[in-house]
Design an enzyme around this catalytic site. Structure first.
Site, PDB file in Angstrom:
ATOM      1  N   ASP A  10       0.853  -1.181   0.000  1.00  0.00           N
ATOM      2  CA  ASP A  10       0.000   0.000   0.000  1.00  0.00           C
ATOM      3  C   ASP A  10       0.897   1.242   0.000  1.00  0.00           C
ATOM      4  O   ASP A  10       2.104   1.158   0.279  1.00  0.00           O
ATOM      5  CB  ASP A  10      -0.896  -0.033   1.241  1.00  0.00           C
ATOM      6  CG  ASP A  10      -1.946   1.065   1.232  1.00  0.00           C
ATOM      7  OD1 ASP A  10      -2.389   1.469   0.142  1.00  0.00           O
ATOM      8  OD2 ASP A  10      -2.307   1.544   2.323  1.00  0.00           O
ATOM      9  N   ASP A  12      -0.282   5.020   1.092  1.00  0.00           N
ATOM     10  CA  ASP A  12      -0.535   5.887   2.242  1.00  0.00           C
ATOM     11  C   ASP A  12      -0.539   5.072   3.527  1.00  0.00           C
ATOM     12  O   ASP A  12      -1.225   4.053   3.638  1.00  0.00           O
ATOM     13  CB  ASP A  12      -1.878   6.605   2.083  1.00  0.00           C
ATOM     14  CG  ASP A  12      -1.878   7.569   0.904  1.00  0.00           C
ATOM     15  OD1 ASP A  12      -0.933   8.356   0.786  1.00  0.00           O
ATOM     16  OD2 ASP A  12      -2.816   7.510   0.088  1.00  0.00           O
TER      17      ASP A  12
END
Length: 256
Positions: A10, A12
């Site tokens: 991922d 953020d």
């Protein structure tokens, strides 16, 4: 970790937090590059193109080539191309999803589209939502890039794609097919892009309800980091567990 050949991560909360690099993230990406480990950075953000996101990450001190970024917009375009090559779509969204669909060979139209596609935007309009509702009622298939109900901002949460999905569902009685996380399809399409297999691929995320559950359902080894929204108390709310819990991606560096 010796049996892991490919990595999905991922963005953020794992690599950056509020546009600030997370310590160790840049070093880990460089390590993957130097050791020629296939990897992709995944994000449910469908506003920006991969090129835009690469530039934004570079501004935070994180170097990720655009071909190493896989967005929910790209995953949605790949899915729709598989479903109906050369199809027609009415899109509520911005450059990320519009560019991805154009490059997948789709025609953007308000006249009898095959699909209504709802992506993230900071410029939702009542007129566009009304058109989407009417087109779905006339038979267009309802597709969404991601289910996130809110997005972050300096002033606080903003309504995001999932909130607009709910509005359209309430007006039409139709639920969207959502391609982005936590749909494991996004992970499978990412693995196809880099030639990875589930048995030797891992997913790094900061959210139990998207990254970890989707990685688990896609058959990947899952790593949860504590640099995003999850903490130990959050983990206890779920009936499943990540394979590994780390303070941050810095713990994955070979000298740690």
């Amino acid at each position: 970790m010796t049996d892991i050949e490919c990595w999905l991560t991922d963005m953020d909360g794992v690599l950056v937090h509020e546009n600030h690099p997370i310590p160790g993230a840049s070093d880990l990406l460089q390590h993957w590059q130097e050791t020629e480990r296939p990897y992709l950075v995944l994000t449910n953000n469908s506003i920006f193109t991969a090129r835009d996101l690469s530039a934004r990450l570079a501004g935070s001190g994180i170097v990720v080539p655009e071909d190493h970024i896989w967005t929910s917009a790209l995953a949605t375009a790949a899915f729709l191309k598989q479903q109906m090559p050369g199809g027609r779509a009415f899109v509520v969204g911005e450059a990320g999803i519009l560019t991805a669909l154009h490059e997948a060979g789709f025609v953007m139209t308000e006249s009898n589209p095959d699909f209504v596609v709802v992506g993230e935007t900071r410029n939702y309009s009542f007129e566009a939502i009304t058109k989407a509702i009417r087109l779905i009622n006339r038979g267009a298939r309802f597709i969404s890039t991601n289910p996130d109900a809110t997005g972050p901002s300096a002033e606080g949460p903003l309504p995001a794609t999932g909130a607009i999905n709910a509005l359209i569902t309430k007006a039409t009685g139709r639920e969207p097919y959502v391609v982005g996380k936590p749909n494991p399809m996004m992970f499978r399409s990412a693995m196809n892009r880099i030639g990875a297999h589930s048995e030797n691929t891992a997913m790094i995320g900061d959210r139990m309800d998207t990254d970890i559950i989707a990685g688990m359902e896609a058959g990947l080894r899952t790593y949860l980091v504590m640099t995003g929204i999850s903490d130990r108390e959050e983990i206890e709310k779920y009936p499943f567990r990540p394979d590994v819990i780390l303070d941050s991606v810095a713990d994955l560096l070979p000298d740690r």
